[in-house]
Design a protein around this motif. Structure first.
Motif, mmCIF file in Angstrom:
data_model
loop_
_atom_site.group_PDB
_atom_site.id
_atom_site.type_symbol
_atom_site.label_atom_id
_atom_site.label_comp_id
_atom_site.label_asym_id
_atom_site.label_seq_id
_atom_site.Cartn_x
_atom_site.Cartn_y
_atom_site.Cartn_z
ATOM 1 N N ASP A 1 0.790 -1.224 0.000
ATOM 2 C CA ASP A 1 0.000 0.000 0.000
ATOM 3 C C ASP A 1 0.823 1.276 0.000
ATOM 4 O OD1 ASP A 1 0.866 0.088 2.624
ATOM 5 O OD2 ASP A 1 -1.101 0.431 3.482
ATOM 6 N N ALA A 2 2.141 1.179 0.098
ATOM 7 C CA ALA A 2 2.936 2.409 0.110
ATOM 8 C C ALA A 2 4.380 2.146 -0.273
ATOM 9 C CB ALA A 2 2.878 3.057 1.485
ATOM 10 N N VAL A 3 4.999 3.186 -0.802
ATOM 11 C CA VAL A 3 6.441 3.224 -1.016
ATOM 12 C C VAL A 3 6.932 4.528 -0.402
ATOM 13 C CG1 VAL A 3 6.432 1.807 -3.103
ATOM 14 C CG2 VAL A 3 6.240 4.280 -3.305
ATOM 15 N N GLN A 4 8.180 4.525 0.022
ATOM 16 C CA GLN A 4 8.731 5.722 0.646
ATOM 17 C C GLN A 4 10.159 5.931 0.167
ATOM 18 O OE1 GLN A 4 8.986 5.540 4.935
ATOM 19 N NE2 GLN A 4 9.065 7.760 5.119
ATOM 20 N N ASP A 5 10.489 7.175 -0.110
ATOM 21 C CA ASP A 5 11.840 7.564 -0.494
ATOM 22 C C ASP A 5 12.680 7.633 0.774
ATOM 23 O OD1 ASP A 5 14.144 8.641 -1.550
ATOM 24 O OD2 ASP A 5 13.182 10.419 -2.395
ATOM 25 N N LEU A 6 13.591 6.685 0.944
ATOM 26 C CA LEU A 6 14.411 6.624 2.153
ATOM 27 C C LEU A 6 15.782 7.271 1.986
ATOM 28 C CD1 LEU A 6 13.561 2.986 3.302
ATOM 29 C CD2 LEU A 6 12.479 5.139 4.004
ATOM 30 N N GLY B 1 11.651 2.259 0.121
ATOM 31 C CA GLY B 1 11.046 1.324 1.057
ATOM 32 C C GLY B 1 9.689 0.904 0.522
ATOM 33 N N VAL B 2 9.429 -0.392 0.499
ATOM 34 C CA VAL B 2 8.149 -0.929 0.021
ATOM 35 C C VAL B 2 7.429 -1.537 1.217
ATOM 36 C CG1 VAL B 2 7.045 -2.566 -1.550
ATOM 37 C CG2 VAL B 2 9.157 -1.404 -2.252
ATOM 38 N N TYR B 3 6.198 -1.057 1.459
ATOM 39 C CA TYR B 3 5.444 -1.414 2.648
ATOM 40 C C TYR B 3 4.196 -2.210 2.318
ATOM 41 C CZ TYR B 3 8.301 2.118 4.903
ATOM 42 O OH TYR B 3 9.359 2.843 5.375
ATOM 43 N N LYS B 4 3.994 -3.304 3.054
ATOM 44 C CA LYS B 4 2.760 -4.069 2.936
ATOM 45 C C LYS B 4 1.690 -3.427 3.823
ATOM 46 C CE LYS B 4 4.864 -7.949 3.892
ATOM 47 N NZ LYS B 4 5.136 -9.348 4.196
#
Length: 119
Positions: free
Chosen positions: A36-41, A56-59
């Motif tokens: 449901d989300a990705v984040q620029d780490l 970052g790939v988040y379930k």
């Protein structure tokens, strides 16, 4: 917490416009496997020099990333945060995201069948 869809433009500055578009398209498709989300780490403080891009790939429902998609000097790799495995080098972001999708599909199948992988 991590960001919700869609990918905001100011994030992922290291990605080219076509890579950003690829990420946004992939993210929409990945909802089917519980992502449901990705984040620029990359902008985070790191103890040493890091790669050009860290995604970052988040379930769904998770506070911690399940995978890191790492790009440096035109090459990409996928790291699984659960077991620490790292893929071989991949030639594009699209290839790295396809691998995450494949891994996520396997995990989804394993959970649905009571830890018996789908063959």
């Amino acid at each position: 917490m991590h960001p919700a869809l869609p990918v905001p433009a100011p994030e992922f500055r290291a990605l080219h416009a076509e890579e950003r578009s690829c990420l946004l398209d992939w993210q929409s498709q990945a909802r089917a496997i519980g992502i449901d989300a990705v984040q620029d780490l990359a902008p985070r403080r790191w103890p040493c020099p890091i790669a050009d891009t860290i995604i970052g790939v988040y379930k769904r429902g998770d506070e911690l990333a399940s995978w890191l998609v790492v790009g440096h000097a035109g090459w990409w790799a996928v790291s699984c945060c659960d077991d620490g495995t790292v893929s071989q080098s991949l030639g594009s972001l699209a290839d790295a995201l396809a691998l995450v999708y494949q891994l996520g599909t396997r995990q989804l199948g394993t959970r649905q069948l009571g830890n018996q992988p789908i063959e």
